[in-house]
Scaffold this motif. Sequence first.
Motif, mmCIF file in Angstrom:
data_model
loop_
_atom_site.group_PDB
_atom_site.id
_atom_site.type_symbol
_atom_site.label_atom_id
_atom_site.label_comp_id
_atom_site.label_asym_id
_atom_site.label_seq_id
_atom_site.Cartn_x
_atom_site.Cartn_y
_atom_site.Cartn_z
ATOM 1 N N VAL A 130 7.842 4.442 -7.767
ATOM 2 C CA VAL A 130 8.613 3.598 -8.690
ATOM 3 C C VAL A 130 9.494 2.631 -7.895
ATOM 4 O O VAL A 130 9.689 1.475 -8.298
ATOM 5 C CB VAL A 130 9.417 4.429 -9.721
ATOM 6 N N HIS A 131 9.999 3.064 -6.758
ATOM 7 C CA HIS A 131 10.783 2.188 -5.890
ATOM 8 C C HIS A 131 9.934 0.990 -5.449
ATOM 9 O O HIS A 131 10.348 -0.164 -5.559
ATOM 10 C CB HIS A 131 11.265 2.987 -4.664
ATOM 11 N N GLY A 132 8.720 1.285 -4.980
ATOM 12 C CA GLY A 132 7.805 0.216 -4.572
ATOM 13 C C GLY A 132 7.446 -0.704 -5.723
ATOM 14 O O GLY A 132 7.365 -1.926 -5.561
ATOM 15 N N PHE A 133 7.233 -0.116 -6.904
ATOM 16 C CA PHE A 133 6.891 -0.909 -8.089
ATOM 17 C C PHE A 133 8.019 -1.884 -8.432
ATOM 18 O O PHE A 133 7.772 -3.062 -8.718
ATOM 19 C CB PHE A 133 6.591 0.018 -9.270
ATOM 20 N N LEU A 134 9.244 -1.406 -8.401
ATOM 21 C CA LEU A 134 10.374 -2.289 -8.705
ATOM 22 C C LEU A 134 10.488 -3.418 -7.678
ATOM 23 O O LEU A 134 10.824 -4.556 -8.031
ATOM 24 C CB LEU A 134 11.675 -1.488 -8.802
ATOM 25 N N HIS A 135 10.176 -3.127 -6.425
ATOM 26 C CA HIS A 135 10.141 -4.197 -5.421
ATOM 27 C C HIS A 135 9.082 -5.240 -5.782
ATOM 28 O O HIS A 135 9.304 -6.441 -5.609
ATOM 29 C CB HIS A 135 9.849 -3.642 -4.023
ATOM 30 N N LEU A 136 7.934 -4.786 -6.288
ATOM 31 C CA LEU A 136 6.886 -5.744 -6.688
ATOM 32 C C LEU A 136 7.383 -6.697 -7.765
ATOM 33 O O LEU A 136 6.934 -7.838 -7.851
ATOM 34 C CB LEU A 136 5.646 -5.009 -7.204
ATOM 35 N N LEU A 137 8.301 -6.209 -8.596
ATOM 36 C CA LEU A 137 8.836 -7.023 -9.688
ATOM 37 C C LEU A 137 10.020 -7.877 -9.263
ATOM 38 O O LEU A 137 10.585 -8.604 -10.085
ATOM 39 C CB LEU A 137 9.230 -6.131 -10.868
ATOM 40 N N GLY A 138 10.414 -7.754 -7.994
ATOM 41 C CA GLY A 138 11.486 -8.597 -7.486
ATOM 42 C C GLY A 138 12.823 -7.911 -7.294
ATOM 43 O O GLY A 138 13.788 -8.541 -6.848
ATOM 44 N N SER A 152 19.424 3.316 -10.645
ATOM 45 C CA SER A 152 19.520 3.711 -12.053
ATOM 46 C C SER A 152 18.163 3.596 -12.748
ATOM 47 O O SER A 152 17.750 4.495 -13.493
ATOM 48 C CB SER A 152 20.554 2.836 -12.761
ATOM 49 N N LYS A 153 17.478 2.505 -12.511
ATOM 50 C CA LYS A 153 16.152 2.306 -13.109
ATOM 51 C C LYS A 153 15.169 3.365 -12.614
ATOM 52 O O LYS A 153 14.393 3.909 -13.391
ATOM 53 C CB LYS A 153 15.626 0.900 -12.794
ATOM 54 N N GLN A 154 15.196 3.648 -11.316
ATOM 55 C CA GLN A 154 14.296 4.643 -10.742
ATOM 56 C C GLN A 154 14.545 6.016 -11.343
ATOM 57 O O GLN A 154 13.611 6.706 -11.763
ATOM 58 C CB GLN A 154 14.484 4.702 -9.210
ATOM 59 N N GLU A 155 15.796 6.432 -11.373
ATOM 60 C CA GLU A 155 16.142 7.767 -11.886
ATOM 61 C C GLU A 155 15.813 7.900 -13.364
ATOM 62 O O GLU A 155 15.380 8.959 -13.821
ATOM 63 C CB GLU A 155 17.610 8.090 -11.608
ATOM 64 N N SER A 156 15.988 6.817 -14.129
ATOM 65 C CA SER A 156 15.656 6.845 -15.548
ATOM 66 C C SER A 156 14.168 7.094 -15.761
ATOM 67 O O SER A 156 13.768 7.921 -16.584
ATOM 68 C CB SER A 156 16.071 5.523 -16.203
ATOM 69 N N VAL A 157 13.345 6.388 -15.021
ATOM 70 C CA VAL A 157 11.891 6.557 -15.134
ATOM 71 C C VAL A 157 11.478 7.965 -14.713
ATOM 72 O O VAL A 157 10.707 8.633 -15.399
ATOM 73 C CB VAL A 157 11.145 5.487 -14.300
#
Length: 165
Positions: A130-138, A152-157
């Motif tokens: 999920v960390h890598g995915f969020l990097h893909l989104l900027g 926060s976004k990572q822990e929520s997912v």
Amino acid sequence: MSLAISWNNEQEEYEIGDSLITMLEQILQKAGEAEGLHEGEVALTFVDNERIHELNREYRGIDRPTDVLSFAMNETGEDEPEIIYELEEGEELADLPDMLGDIIISVTRAQEQALEYGHSLERELGFLFVHGFLHLLGYDHQDEAAEAEMMSKQESVLAQVGLTR
């Protein structure tokens, strides 16, 4: 179409099973929903420390292994690798899925971190994905506020798929 993972295993330390991929697909769906993204493909590759060290040195100029690398398809710059599509016979660019980018995870480093943090390898791999995915989104973690938002976004997912600490 929905969000999808195409994956490849280039390491031999840990067997990548269907249950892990299913969990990562769930994480991708939850993270995508949270970001309002419902279509696209992520290329995921599992490697060892030696390989991620090579990639880190080549593309980031950092001479050490890391846990995860992300290469977004929408990024352009002098440090970004050139992306060349090889179309199959009869295939057109319009037929290709919306490729979001590549995520490369060192399973070796994930195992070390899981032990260090006292949680399961599955949780660590989920976190790195999920960390890598969020990097893909900027998203990035260049300062405290950005890091707090990303965490926060990572822990929520992860909580939504039952991967809490």
